[in-house]
Structures are given as C-alpha cells and as structure tokens.
Design a protein around this motif. Structure first.
Motif, PDB file in Angstrom:
ATOM      1  N   LYS A 109       0.816  -1.221   0.000  1.00 45.60           N
ATOM      2  CA  LYS A 109       0.000   0.000   0.000  1.00 45.60           C
ATOM      3  C   LYS A 109       0.848   1.269   0.000  1.00 45.60           C
ATOM      4  O   LYS A 109       0.316   2.378  -0.135  1.00 45.60           O
ATOM      5  CB  LYS A 109      -0.935   0.010   1.213  1.00 45.60           C
ATOM      6  N   ILE A 110       2.147   1.136   0.173  1.00 46.18           N
ATOM      7  CA  ILE A 110       3.026   2.312   0.160  1.00 46.18           C
ATOM      8  C   ILE A 110       3.027   2.914  -1.243  1.00 46.18           C
ATOM      9  O   ILE A 110       3.289   2.209  -2.224  1.00 46.18           O
ATOM     10  CB  ILE A 110       4.456   1.929   0.584  1.00 46.18           C
ATOM     11  N   PRO A 111       2.730   4.204  -1.380  1.00 46.98           N
ATOM     12  CA  PRO A 111       2.652   4.810  -2.722  1.00 46.98           C
ATOM     13  C   PRO A 111       4.012   4.850  -3.421  1.00 46.98           C
ATOM     14  O   PRO A 111       5.037   5.132  -2.802  1.00 46.98           O
ATOM     15  CB  PRO A 111       2.133   6.230  -2.434  1.00 46.98           C
ATOM     16  N   ARG A 112       4.006   4.539  -4.681  1.00 48.44           N
ATOM     17  CA  ARG A 112       5.217   4.568  -5.513  1.00 48.44           C
ATOM     18  C   ARG A 112       4.902   5.194  -6.878  1.00 48.44           C
ATOM     19  O   ARG A 112       5.394   4.746  -7.906  1.00 48.44           O
ATOM     20  CB  ARG A 112       5.763   3.149  -5.707  1.00 48.44           C
ATOM     21  N   ASN A 113       4.109   6.233  -6.885  1.00 55.25           N
ATOM     22  CA  ASN A 113       3.647   6.834  -8.149  1.00 55.25           C
ATOM     23  C   ASN A 113       4.652   7.801  -8.760  1.00 55.25           C
ATOM     24  O   ASN A 113       4.696   7.956  -9.972  1.00 55.25           O
ATOM     25  CB  ASN A 113       2.315   7.561  -7.929  1.00 55.25           C
ATOM     26  N   THR A 114       5.467   8.453  -7.934  1.00 55.91           N
ATOM     27  CA  THR A 114       6.439   9.413  -8.437  1.00 55.91           C
ATOM     28  C   THR A 114       7.849   8.935  -8.122  1.00 55.91           C
ATOM     29  O   THR A 114       8.044   7.994  -7.344  1.00 55.91           O
ATOM     30  CB  THR A 114       6.219  10.800  -7.809  1.00 55.91           C
ATOM     31  N   GLU A 115       8.815   9.599  -8.705  1.00 55.20           N
ATOM     32  CA  GLU A 115      10.217   9.243  -8.466  1.00 55.20           C
ATOM     33  C   GLU A 115      10.572   9.414  -6.996  1.00 55.20           C
ATOM     34  O   GLU A 115      11.281   8.578  -6.411  1.00 55.20           O
ATOM     35  CB  GLU A 115      11.125  10.112  -9.335  1.00 55.20           C
ATOM     36  N   GLU A 116      10.084  10.506  -6.382  1.00 57.46           N
ATOM     37  CA  GLU A 116      10.369  10.750  -4.968  1.00 57.46           C
ATOM     38  C   GLU A 116       9.713   9.694  -4.089  1.00 57.46           C
ATOM     39  O   GLU A 116      10.325   9.215  -3.118  1.00 57.46           O
ATOM     40  CB  GLU A 116       9.881  12.148  -4.570  1.00 57.46           C
ATOM     41  N   GLU A 117       8.483   9.316  -4.393  1.00 55.29           N
ATOM     42  CA  GLU A 117       7.809   8.282  -3.614  1.00 55.29           C
ATOM     43  C   GLU A 117       8.524   6.949  -3.740  1.00 55.29           C
ATOM     44  O   GLU A 117       8.636   6.208  -2.751  1.00 55.29           O
ATOM     45  CB  GLU A 117       6.359   8.155  -4.076  1.00 55.29           C
ATOM     46  N   ARG A 118       9.012   6.622  -4.922  1.00 53.77           N
ATOM     47  CA  ARG A 118       9.770   5.374  -5.092  1.00 53.77           C
ATOM     48  C   ARG A 118      11.076   5.424  -4.311  1.00 53.77           C
ATOM     49  O   ARG A 118      11.507   4.421  -3.731  1.00 53.77           O
ATOM     50  CB  ARG A 118      10.020   5.121  -6.578  1.00 53.77           C
ATOM     51  N   ARG A 119      11.725   6.582  -4.286  1.00 58.48           N
ATOM     52  CA  ARG A 119      12.977   6.714  -3.521  1.00 58.48           C
ATOM     53  C   ARG A 119      12.722   6.503  -2.034  1.00 58.48           C
ATOM     54  O   ARG A 119      13.471   5.761  -1.358  1.00 58.48           O
ATOM     55  CB  ARG A 119      13.585   8.099  -3.752  1.00 58.48           C
ATOM     56  N   LEU A 120      11.687   7.130  -1.508  1.00 57.57           N
ATOM     57  CA  LEU A 120      11.373   6.994  -0.085  1.00 57.57           C
ATOM     58  C   LEU A 120      10.997   5.554   0.255  1.00 57.57           C
ATOM     59  O   LEU A 120      11.430   5.012   1.285  1.00 57.57           O
ATOM     60  CB  LEU A 120      10.229   7.942   0.287  1.00 57.57           C
ATOM     61  N   ALA A 121      10.199   4.928  -0.611  1.00 57.51           N
ATOM     62  CA  ALA A 121       9.782   3.552  -0.357  1.00 57.51           C
ATOM     63  C   ALA A 121      10.965   2.590  -0.392  1.00 57.51           C
ATOM     64  O   ALA A 121      11.064   1.668   0.430  1.00 57.51           O
ATOM     65  CB  ALA A 121       8.725   3.137  -1.370  1.00 57.51           C
ATOM     66  N   ASP A 122      11.886   2.797  -1.324  1.00 62.55           N
ATOM     67  CA  ASP A 122      13.031   1.902  -1.461  1.00 62.55           C
ATOM     68  C   ASP A 122      14.038   2.078  -0.325  1.00 62.55           C
ATOM     69  O   ASP A 122      14.721   1.117   0.062  1.00 62.55           O
ATOM     70  CB  ASP A 122      13.724   2.133  -2.804  1.00 62.55           C
ATOM     71  N   ASN A 123      14.148   3.308   0.201  1.00 65.10           N
ATOM     72  CA  ASN A 123      15.158   3.599   1.221  1.00 65.10           C
ATOM     73  C   ASN A 123      14.592   3.670   2.636  1.00 65.10           C
ATOM     74  O   ASN A 123      15.319   4.025   3.574  1.00 65.10           O
ATOM     75  CB  ASN A 123      15.864   4.915   0.894  1.00 65.10           C
ATOM     76  N   LEU A 124      13.317   3.353   2.792  1.00 62.96           N
ATOM     77  CA  LEU A 124      12.697   3.382   4.118  1.00 62.96           C
ATOM     78  C   LEU A 124      13.453   2.466   5.075  1.00 62.96           C
ATOM     79  O   LEU A 124      13.780   1.329   4.749  1.00 62.96           O
ATOM     80  CB  LEU A 124      11.239   2.924   4.007  1.00 62.96           C
ATOM     81  N   GLN A 125      13.741   2.977   6.278  1.00 63.18           N
ATOM     82  CA  GLN A 125      14.439   2.182   7.281  1.00 63.18           C
ATOM     83  C   GLN A 125      13.924   2.549   8.668  1.00 63.18           C
ATOM     84  O   GLN A 125      13.427   3.658   8.897  1.00 63.18           O
ATOM     85  CB  GLN A 125      15.959   2.397   7.205  1.00 63.18           C
ATOM     86  N   HIS A 126      14.045   1.600   9.586  1.00 63.76           N
ATOM     87  CA  HIS A 126      13.533   1.772  10.939  1.00 63.76           C
ATOM     88  C   HIS A 126      14.656   1.540  11.942  1.00 63.76           C
ATOM     89  O   HIS A 126      15.197   0.427  12.017  1.00 63.76           O
ATOM     90  CB  HIS A 126      12.390   0.811  11.214  1.00 63.76           C
ATOM     91  N   LEU A 127      14.990   2.553  12.698  1.00 65.77           N
ATOM     92  CA  LEU A 127      15.980   2.437  13.762  1.00 65.77           C
ATOM     93  C   LEU A 127      15.257   1.994  15.035  1.00 65.77           C
ATOM     94  O   LEU A 127      14.337   2.659  15.504  1.00 65.77           O
ATOM     95  CB  LEU A 127      16.673   3.783  13.989  1.00 65.77           C
ATOM     96  N   VAL A 128      15.651   0.849  15.571  1.00 62.97           N
ATOM     97  CA  VAL A 128      15.001   0.290  16.760  1.00 62.97           C
ATOM     98  C   VAL A 128      16.001   0.284  17.907  1.00 62.97           C
ATOM     99  O   VAL A 128      17.066  -0.332  17.806  1.00 62.97           O
ATOM    100  CB  VAL A 128      14.494  -1.143  16.507  1.00 62.97           C
ATOM    101  N   MET A 129      15.638   0.977  18.987  1.00 67.96           N
ATOM    102  CA  MET A 129      16.512   1.084  20.147  1.00 67.96           C
ATOM    103  C   MET A 129      15.910   0.305  21.310  1.00 67.96           C
ATOM    104  O   MET A 129      14.785   0.567  21.729  1.00 67.96           O
ATOM    105  CB  MET A 129      16.672   2.553  20.545  1.00 67.96           C
ATOM    106  N   MET A 130      16.661  -0.665  21.817  1.00 68.76           N
ATOM    107  CA  MET A 130      16.205  -1.480  22.953  1.00 68.76           C
ATOM    108  C   MET A 130      17.213  -1.338  24.082  1.00 68.76           C
ATOM    109  O   MET A 130      18.378  -1.734  23.945  1.00 68.76           O
ATOM    110  CB  MET A 130      16.073  -2.950  22.542  1.00 68.76           C
ATOM    111  N   CYS A 131      16.796  -0.731  25.177  1.00 70.28           N
ATOM    112  CA  CYS A 131      17.700  -0.474  26.297  1.00 70.28           C
ATOM    113  C   CYS A 131      17.559  -1.546  27.362  1.00 70.28           C
ATOM    114  O   CYS A 131      16.442  -1.980  27.681  1.00 70.28           O
ATOM    115  CB  CYS A 131      17.399   0.892  26.911  1.00 70.28           C
ATOM    116  N   GLY A 132      18.689  -1.974  27.927  1.00 66.15           N
ATOM    117  CA  GLY A 132      18.660  -3.029  28.926  1.00 66.15           C
ATOM    118  C   GLY A 132      19.708  -2.842  29.989  1.00 66.15           C
ATOM    119  O   GLY A 132      20.640  -2.032  29.852  1.00 66.15           O
ATOM    120  N   TYR A 133      19.586  -3.622  31.068  1.00 64.68           N
ATOM    121  CA  TYR A 133      20.549  -3.535  32.167  1.00 64.68           C
ATOM    122  C   TYR A 133      20.874  -4.946  32.659  1.00 64.68           C
ATOM    123  O   TYR A 133      21.763  -5.603  32.138  1.00 64.68           O
ATOM    124  CB  TYR A 133      19.980  -2.653  33.278  1.00 64.68           C
TER     125      TYR A 133
END
Length: 571
Positions: A109-133
């Motif tokens: 469902k992620i839009p890929r209609n324009t060049e910018e939308e395709r760039r964002l969709a292809d390079n999408l990344q998620h930084l996940v931070m899990m803190c512990g002790y």
C-alpha cells in the motif's frame, strides 16, 4: 561542557558500537544547566492538593456541611464512572479497528507513483533502540526474536543499549551480535558509561536512550545512511514482543501521513507475558493499564508509554532524550512539544504489542516489585509535571493549557484520587450513626436524615456497580487481546488462558486492586514532596519473574532455546 569522547576500544571490546561523535556527542540540555540553579518552587507539590484536600474531603467537610459532602461524594463517584465508560468505549473502538486490519498487508500500500515516492519507499528504514541492564538473556532474546520475525526485518537497524554496569556486559554483547548480526539491515550494541551526560544524569532508560540514540545516529551518519526523510525510530524495552507487521504498518503510516515528522506512534500494549500466573493485583493493574492506553493515553494525546515510534527527524529536533529524568516516554512527549510549539498527536499502530508486567519469583517479590514500580511511575509523573510547569513558556499557550489539564486529570484524579475519594465517601457514611449524637453538639450541624442517607448510599453503590460493569469490558478487552496475540502467533495458543473462577475472582478484586494502586500513588506523592529529586531514580523492573514464568512448563521452556523462526514468519 561536551561529553568526553570514548577512548579507542581494545580488540575484545569492539562488539560495541562507537560512542556518540561530533555534534551528537554534545548534550545541550546538560550545557544549559546552571551550576547554582535556584528553584523557587518544586511544582510537584501541587499534587499534594489531591492528598490533603480532594481525597479526604468527604471525611472532614461532612462535619461542617453534610449535604455538600454527600453531593461531592456522588459527583466524584459518577464522574469516575463516566470517565471509565468513555475509556471503555474508546478501547472497544480501538479493538474493533485492530480486529478489522489484523490480516492486512501494508508494504503493497506504500505509494510509488512518483520518483520521490519510489525513492522513499526503497530507502525506508527503521531504527530500533532497545535499552537493557540486568535482564535475563532469555527475555532479551525473545524480544529480539520478535524483531527478527518482522516482515520488514530487512529494513531494521537494531541497536541494543546496555549499561556499562551490566554484569558480563562484553560477553552478552558478543553473544547478541553472534546470534543476530545477519538478522537485520544492521545490528549494533552500545555500552552507556555512567553519568555520560553529566553529574545530574539519572541512571535508567532515559539516560541510556539518550546515549544509545546519539550513538546510533552517529553510526548512520558514518555509513551515509542518515536520511531523515525516510527513517523512523522506535524505543522499546527488553520485554517487548512485537506483532509481525508492526514495522510494515509503521512504514506505511510514516510515508503516507501528511504530518509524519510531527507525530508519534503508539501501539496498544498488552501485559500478557504470563500475566495469568501473576497475583490478582498485578493482573488487575495490567488489564487496567492496557485499557487506559487505548481509552485515555492515545485518544487524548496524553503521552506515549514504554514502546513507541517517531520520526528520527523529530527526535533530533527535540534533542534526543532528557538524561536528567527517569520517565523517558512522558518526557519525550514534552521535549517534542517544545520543538514543535504545539501538542504532539499520538497515532495508533493497530497492532498489539506485548510488554512484561511487574513480576517476581515469589509472592513477596511479586508484591515488592509491584509496589516499587507503582511508586516509581507516580514519582516519575510528579517529576515530569515540575518539568512541564518550569518549561511552560516554551509551549504554545493553548497547547500547554490543554495538555496540563489532561495530565492532571489522568495522573492526579484518575490514577490517584478516584478510588480513594470513593473509599473516603464510603467510610464517611459507614460512620454516620457514630457521628449522629456528637455532630450536632460540636458544630450545630445535623447529619442527613435516614431517608436522605439511604438515597445517598443507593446512588453511591449504583456508581460502584456501574464501574464494575465497565470492569467487565476491560476483562473482555483482555480476552480479545489474547485472541489477537494467538492469531498473530506472538504466543502459543492457550498460553495466556485463564479459568472462569480465576477471572471471576480477579474481577471482584479489581476495585480493591485499584485502591491498593491509588494508596501507593498517595504515598509516592508524599514521598517526592518531602525528598524531592533524591527519590527520582530509575530502579529497573526485575525480569527474573518473567524468566521463571517461562520455565514453568516444558512448552514454555522451549521458547528460550528456539531461533527467531518460533514466530513462524519469514522476512
């Protein structure tokens, strides 16, 4: 003064990510603190109004005006019943949404209609931070396994933030990197030095998150991957189990929301991590917290809790996390408000996330841990309220007024005063006949006659009965949450099931459990009023009880040894 750069690590320590460098090694919040800062008033003292006026009011005002005491008690009781009803309706609405979209996919469902939308969709990344002790490795691994089972695992940059004082920290980091190095786009482990952000840094998740997130952003910059237009960040705990499409849905919302860089995302939290094996008061508060998340915190934009997501751009604008405070979720909401100069909208990720309840390995440890963490939550809320008032000039006026109102209603009235004020009213009318002969002589005021007193008692018990009907909805939501968890294979089928008799017992004891919690909150408000910042530390929740709970059956013991494929989802 900027934080010191970490010395070059020896070969055996290279399992750790580099420390924050360059501009991210400078914590401006620490620099802005004056050495001889003079505090006119600790604003958390305003919460004493609940302890000394609002809660005991029915007991002492009855001496001077019995009719006012009766009206006040009924007003508070029915106001509480009304607020809980609103919470239940909002929670049912959220539950319906989750059930409706539970099997939907989002990547397509992620839009890929324009060049910018395709760039964002292809390079999408998620930084996940899990803190512990000091959490057991079994609990940490189960949480990371749920990340490895994500349908968008190839987009995840997972950073585990361990405290420097973690026992065998280098060995644990090496084991984690060996097991998960190839499970994500990138996997790193950091080691947070004690008081890295200065002498006033409070040990715990907030300061650890501040260090870890800065280190992670430094690494992204060094790799050339720091693209704020297509990077989200998520803060979570070591006892977090994610639904398999959590990050898929987050990516879709991030790339389609018009204000993606000005909002935060919160998934519904369920505390069904062997919650069926916990004492009644732990289970009652776990069910309550899950309902309050759906019914209050998310729809009224009060604050995020424990596990939440945001754009990395907003995180940097808000100067990461405030290392001088313990409640990372609430304080993050306020720092974002400062950066945006308006209320921060909280959007729901319609995917259940499991978070661990308070736990212990014995009944005494269960109660001790429950009491300690309940006290810490209230102290943290009082501490953040002081911060909010001190920084009030940095917020938009209307945003400050609306947020402050909801903050006080939720943390002061709903969590602390609601049940205790009702209890005070019941005590007052239980003593009505004992006061009958003396009140007139002392004050000239006669108590209510028998007919009026009977009417007040009926109306009061009616509000309590209505409240118990709302509790039934909370228990229904807990059962529906377990169904979603089973359906998504986040837990084995039946792992969180509970008998009818135990459900009945826990439902009956729900109100007494809330009274117990409110009494802890009452005590915590007094404690922080007397001792101030000295009690604002972050004692990490014990996870040993979760580890013990997992080992109670051979089926659950096997969860500790299985690889990420336990979740039966590929990526």
């Amino acid at each position: 003064m900027a934080q010191p750069q970490a010395q070059k690590q020896r070969s055996y320590e290279r399992v750790f990510t580099t420390s924050p460098r360059g501009q991210y090694a400078v914590d401006k919040k620490q620099q802005n603190v004056k050495e001889k800062e003079f505090i006119i008033m600790r604003w958390n003292l305003l919460f004493l109004v609940f302890d000394f006026i609002i809660i005991p009011l029915p007991l002492w005002i009855d001496i001077f005006c019995p009719i006012f005491a009766a009206i006040y008690g009924l007003f508070v009781g029915w106001l509480g019943a009304f607020l809980l009803t609103v919470c239940a309706l909002r929670s049912l609405q959220a539950n319906f949404l989750m059930k409706r979209v539970v099997d939907e996919t989002w990547e397509d469902k992620i839009p890929r209609n324009t060049e910018e939308e395709r760039r964002l969709a292809d390079n999408l990344q998620h930084l996940v931070m899990m803190c512990g002790y000091k959490e057991p490795m079994e609990v940490i691994c189960q949480s990371i396994d749920s990340l490895a089972a994500q349908t968008a695992a190839h987009r995840l940059i997972v950073v585990i933030g361990l405290e420097e004082g973690t026992p065998d920290v280098a060995e644990k980091a090496a084991r984690l990197k060996e097991r998960y190095a190839r499970s994500f786009k990138r996997f790193h482990v950091t080691k947070h030095p004690k008081q890295w952000a200065g002498g006033r840094e409070i040990r715990g998740k907030c300061s650890n998150a501040n260090y870890t997130m800065r280190a992670a952003v430094t690494r992204l910059e060094e790799y050339g991957d720091l693209d704020l237009s297509c990077t989200t960040a998520t803060s979570c705990d070591t006892d977090s189990i994610f639904a398999p499409r959590y990050f898929e849905n987050l990516g879709y919302q991030f790339l389609t929301s018009p204000e993606a860089k000005e909002v935060v995302w919160q998934a519904p939290l369920y505390y069904n991590h062997f919650l069926n094996e916990r004492p009644f008061y732990v289970r009652a508060i776990g069910i309550m917290r899950a309902a309050y998340m759906l019914g209050f915190l998310i729809p009224f934009n009060i604050n995020t809790m424990s596990i939440f997501s945001f754009s990395l751009d907003l995180c940097i604008k808000g100067e990461f996390f405030h290392a001088h405070y313990q409640m990372d979720d609430i304080i993050y909401t306020l720092t974002c408000m400062q950066a945006l100069q308006k209320r921060v909208e909280i959007l729901m990720i319609p995917m259940p996330v499991i978070s661990g309840p308070t736990s212990g390995t014995s009944q005494s440890e269960e109660f001790s841990e429950w009491f300690r963490q309940s006290e810490r939550w209230t102290i943290g809320a009082c501490e953040v309220f002081h911060y909010f008032v001190v920084k009030r000039r940095r917020y938009n006026c209307s945003a400050a007024l609306s947020y402050g109102t909801w903050f006080v209603i939720y943390y002061g009235f709903i969590l602390c005063s609601l049940t205790l004020t009702g209890l005070a009213g019941f005590i007052n009318y239980a003593l009505i006949y004992a006061k009958h002969d003396t009140m007139g002589q002392m004050t000239g005021q006669l108590p209510l006659d028998d007919a009026a007193n009977t009417g007040v008692m009926i109306a009061g018990f009616s509000s309590l009965a209505w409240t118990y009907l709302v509790f039934l909805i909370f228990f229904y939501l807990d059962r529906e949450g377990c169904k979603l968890i089973y359906h998504l294979k986040m837990k084995p089928q039946g792992a969180e099931d509970i008998s009818f008799c135990q459900n009945l017992k826990d439902w009956i004891l729900m109100w007494p459990s809330l009274v117990m919690y409110s009494m802890v909150s009452y005590w915590a408000i007094l404690k922080v009023a007397v001792y101030g910042k000295k009690v604002c530390g972050h004692d990490p929740s014990s996870k040993e009880g979760l580890k013990a709970g997992q080992g109670m059956t051979s089926e659950r013991s096997s969860l500790l040894l299985t690889p990420p494929s336990f979740f039966l989802f590929s990526h």
